[in-house]
Design a protein around this motif. Structure first.
Motif, PDB file in Angstrom:
ATOM      1  N   LEU A 130       0.844  -1.186   0.000  1.00  0.00           N
ATOM      2  CA  LEU A 130       0.000   0.000   0.000  1.00  0.00           C
ATOM      3  C   LEU A 130       0.887   1.247   0.000  1.00  0.00           C
ATOM      4  CD1 LEU A 130      -2.935   1.065   0.231  1.00  0.00           C
ATOM      5  CD2 LEU A 130      -2.651   0.977   2.725  1.00  0.00           C
ATOM      6  N   VAL A 131       0.657   2.160  -0.931  1.00  0.00           N
ATOM      7  CA  VAL A 131       1.513   3.335  -1.098  1.00  0.00           C
ATOM      8  C   VAL A 131       0.677   4.608  -0.962  1.00  0.00           C
ATOM      9  CG1 VAL A 131       3.083   4.585  -2.620  1.00  0.00           C
ATOM     10  CG2 VAL A 131       3.073   2.080  -2.629  1.00  0.00           C
TER      11      VAL A 131
ATOM     12  N   ASP B 131       0.870   8.681  -1.616  1.00  0.00           N
ATOM     13  CA  ASP B 131       1.571   9.777  -2.276  1.00  0.00           C
ATOM     14  C   ASP B 131       1.410  11.014  -1.410  1.00  0.00           C
ATOM     15  OD1 ASP B 131       2.542  11.786  -3.892  1.00  0.00           O
ATOM     16  OD2 ASP B 131       1.466  11.163  -5.691  1.00  0.00           O
ATOM     17  N   LEU B 132       2.499  11.468  -0.819  1.00  0.00           N
ATOM     18  CA  LEU B 132       2.450  12.617   0.082  1.00  0.00           C
ATOM     19  C   LEU B 132       2.777  13.919  -0.626  1.00  0.00           C
ATOM     20  CD1 LEU B 132       4.112  11.084   3.281  1.00  0.00           C
ATOM     21  CD2 LEU B 132       1.721  11.018   2.537  1.00  0.00           C
ATOM     22  N   GLY B 133       2.907  13.874  -1.942  1.00  0.00           N
ATOM     23  CA  GLY B 133       3.190  15.069  -2.727  1.00  0.00           C
ATOM     24  C   GLY B 133       4.667  15.376  -2.802  1.00  0.00           C
ATOM     25  N   GLY B 134       5.068  16.112  -3.846  1.00  0.00           N
ATOM     26  CA  GLY B 134       6.468  16.499  -3.987  1.00  0.00           C
ATOM     27  C   GLY B 134       7.412  15.331  -4.153  1.00  0.00           C
ATOM     28  N   GLU B 135       6.932  14.257  -4.797  1.00  0.00           N
ATOM     29  CA  GLU B 135       7.747  13.058  -5.002  1.00  0.00           C
ATOM     30  C   GLU B 135       8.160  12.401  -3.681  1.00  0.00           C
ATOM     31  OE1 GLU B 135       8.350  11.659  -8.054  1.00  0.00           O
ATOM     32  OE2 GLU B 135       6.938  13.216  -8.698  1.00  0.00           O
ATOM     33  N   VAL B 136       7.282  12.486  -2.702  1.00  0.00           N
ATOM     34  CA  VAL B 136       7.494  11.812  -1.413  1.00  0.00           C
ATOM     35  C   VAL B 136       6.433  10.730  -1.273  1.00  0.00           C
ATOM     36  CG1 VAL B 136       7.662  12.085   1.090  1.00  0.00           C
ATOM     37  CG2 VAL B 136       8.390  13.955  -0.428  1.00  0.00           C
ATOM     38  N   PHE B 137       6.868   9.509  -0.953  1.00  0.00           N
ATOM     39  CA  PHE B 137       5.951   8.380  -0.880  1.00  0.00           C
ATOM     40  C   PHE B 137       6.156   7.599   0.417  1.00  0.00           C
ATOM     41  CE2 PHE B 137       6.756   9.290  -5.329  1.00  0.00           C
ATOM     42  CZ  PHE B 137       5.477   9.351  -5.864  1.00  0.00           C
ATOM     43  N   LEU B 138       5.039   7.119   0.953  1.00  0.00           N
ATOM     44  CA  LEU B 138       5.069   6.277   2.156  1.00  0.00           C
ATOM     45  C   LEU B 138       4.534   4.904   1.773  1.00  0.00           C
ATOM     46  CD1 LEU B 138       5.600   6.338   5.282  1.00  0.00           C
ATOM     47  CD2 LEU B 138       3.147   6.769   5.538  1.00  0.00           C
TER      48      LEU B 138
ATOM     49  N   LEU C 206       5.012  -1.925   4.474  1.00  0.00           N
ATOM     50  CA  LEU C 206       5.770  -3.163   4.263  1.00  0.00           C
ATOM     51  C   LEU C 206       5.246  -4.334   5.087  1.00  0.00           C
ATOM     52  CD1 LEU C 206       9.409  -1.692   4.352  1.00  0.00           C
ATOM     53  CD2 LEU C 206       7.910  -1.985   2.372  1.00  0.00           C
ATOM     54  N   SER C 207       4.613  -4.066   6.208  1.00  0.00           N
ATOM     55  CA  SER C 207       4.203  -5.133   7.116  1.00  0.00           C
ATOM     56  C   SER C 207       3.043  -4.626   7.964  1.00  0.00           C
ATOM     57  CB  SER C 207       5.397  -5.534   7.998  1.00  0.00           C
ATOM     58  OG  SER C 207       5.129  -6.679   8.770  1.00  0.00           O
ATOM     59  N   PRO C 208       2.220  -5.530   8.522  1.00  0.00           N
ATOM     60  CA  PRO C 208       2.457  -6.956   8.765  1.00  0.00           C
ATOM     61  C   PRO C 208       2.241  -7.825   7.528  1.00  0.00           C
ATOM     62  CG  PRO C 208       0.369  -6.270   9.731  1.00  0.00           C
ATOM     63  CD  PRO C 208       1.028  -5.030   9.252  1.00  0.00           C
TER      64      PRO C 208
ATOM     65  N   ARG D 242       8.005   2.552   5.002  1.00  0.00           N
ATOM     66  CA  ARG D 242       9.210   3.261   4.562  1.00  0.00           C
ATOM     67  C   ARG D 242       8.801   4.554   3.866  1.00  0.00           C
ATOM     68  NH1 ARG D 242      10.687   0.237   0.773  1.00  0.00           N
ATOM     69  NH2 ARG D 242      10.244   1.706  -0.910  1.00  0.00           N
ATOM     70  N   LEU D 243       9.488   5.632   4.225  1.00  0.00           N
ATOM     71  CA  LEU D 243       9.267   6.929   3.606  1.00  0.00           C
ATOM     72  C   LEU D 243      10.404   7.216   2.642  1.00  0.00           C
ATOM     73  CD1 LEU D 243       7.530   9.631   3.740  1.00  0.00           C
ATOM     74  CD2 LEU D 243       9.340  10.466   5.271  1.00  0.00           C
ATOM     75  N   ASP D 244      10.066   7.528   1.393  1.00  0.00           N
ATOM     76  CA  ASP D 244      11.068   7.851   0.373  1.00  0.00           C
ATOM     77  C   ASP D 244      10.877   9.278  -0.101  1.00  0.00           C
ATOM     78  OD1 ASP D 244      12.530   5.230  -0.217  1.00  0.00           O
ATOM     79  OD2 ASP D 244      10.432   4.621  -0.380  1.00  0.00           O
ATOM     80  N   SER D 245      11.952  10.055  -0.034  1.00  0.00           N
ATOM     81  CA  SER D 245      11.938  11.426  -0.525  1.00  0.00           C
ATOM     82  C   SER D 245      13.200  11.635  -1.337  1.00  0.00           C
ATOM     83  CB  SER D 245      11.888  12.417   0.644  1.00  0.00           C
ATOM     84  OG  SER D 245      11.958  13.747   0.174  1.00  0.00           O
TER      85      SER D 245
END
Length: 329
Positions: free
Chosen positions: A186-187, A189-196, A199-201, A216-219
């Motif tokens: 499940l992803v 989109d937090l805007g500005g090319e930032v994604f959460l 990963l689990s359970p 995991r947060l990716d920016s």
């Protein structure tokens, strides 16, 4: 004789004149009240007791937060809530709150959110239904509107009957908040090319800690891994299913306990920074010395709320800057 000494003498005379049976009765009642209030704060009772801050009329202290500026794509605040977890994620478009500590930390979290300029929450994540993670969430939801709450889907025999869990569920229903079951992949989109990314359970477990929502947060080129209280079995499961675990900042599982942060997991994450949320002088000995040794051997920089208060990690998508509430003593 001073007024203070006179007061002490009067109290001493009252105690001396008190029948032994009455003194023992009062002592037992005080101990029982203390025990019940402590159990209530831990979420172990099916009913509510007033918290110490309610009785004393005081609130936990907090410090104004660092606010996101124009050059930053995301800020991650590890809020000092004592022996518990609470993490605020801010981007230019969205605001996410992960947990809110014990019940008596609810107002502390609310005050911190206000100091960070938060007016509403786009997403709330209740990692797992233990009091030191969800205890303050009901109060937060009463003061801040929230669009969605993400929670683990529990098997029937794992659903808690505690007052703290019931209070949270009532707040969700009262505020008409959309509840979503956490699923790997499940992803948001937090805007500005930032994604959460959740990963689990990845499985059913026998321990509520292992049901923790891991995400995991990716920016840009930077990443953060939030693990709740997930323990070594979950870490093994994440490695087994091939989850993308590499992250610059790792929120150490279970407050830095040796039940988490296995060698294989740390190898998979390969963090540059470890963030540990724990209470000063806590009874659990968190963080455990073997975990601190593992971080040291890997040259991982460690930040701890018990030593440095609230910690803010800011990123522009390339570099991560850190600001602490105070310097470690």
């Amino acid at each position: 004789m001073s007024n203070r000494k006179s007061g002490i003498r009067i109290i001493q005379q009252l105690v001396d004149r008190m029948p032994t049976w009455l003194f023992l009765t009062v002592a037992v009642l005080v101990m029982a009240l203390f025990t019940l209030m402590t159990m209530s704060e831990m979420g172990w009772l099916p009913f509510d007791m007033p918290s110490w801050s309610d009785i004393l009329g005081v609130e936990e202290p907090y410090s104004p937060a660092v606010q996101l500026d124009g050059e930053q794509t995301a800020a991650v605040h590890m809020i000092d809530v004592g022996q518990g977890d609470s993490i605020l994620i801010q981007t230019g478009d969205k605001t996410v709150l992960i947990d809110a500590g014990e019940r008596d930390q609810g107002q502390t979290v609310c005050d911190y959110l206000k100091s960070a300029g938060v007016e509403r929450l786009d997403l709330v994540i209740a990692t797992h239904p233990h009091a030191d993670h969800i205890g303050g969430l009901a109060q937060v939801l009463e003061q801040f509107s929230a669009s969605e709450i993400l929670m683990p889907r529990l098997t029937d025999d794992m659903v808690p009957t505690t007052a703290v869990f019931r209070r949270l569920m009532e707040a969700i229903e009262k505020q008409s908040i959309s509840a979503t079951a956490a699923q790997p992949g499940l992803v948001y989109d937090l805007g500005g090319e930032v994604f959460l990314t959740v990963l689990s359970p990845v499985d059913d477990y026998e321990d509520l800690n292992d049901y923790s929502v891991v995400c995991r947060l990716d920016s840009g080129e930077t990443s953060f891994l939030f693990t709740g209280d997930a323990e070594k079995r979950v870490e093994q499961d994440l490695i087994r299913v091939g989850a993308d675990l590499r992250a610059d900042v790792l929120k150490a599982g279970h407050h830095g306990s040796s039940t988490s942060s296995s060698e294989a997991f740390l190898d998979a994450v390969s963090p540059k920074i470890a963030a540990i949320s724990c209470g000063e002088g806590n009874d659990y000995g968190h963080p455990h010395k073997e975990i601190m040794a593992s971080f040291s051997q890997r040259n991982v920089t460690v930040y701890r709320t018990d030593l440095e208060g609230s910690v803010v990690f800011s990123t522009d998508g390339k570099d991560i800057t850190v600001q602490t509430e105070r310097e470690a003593g």
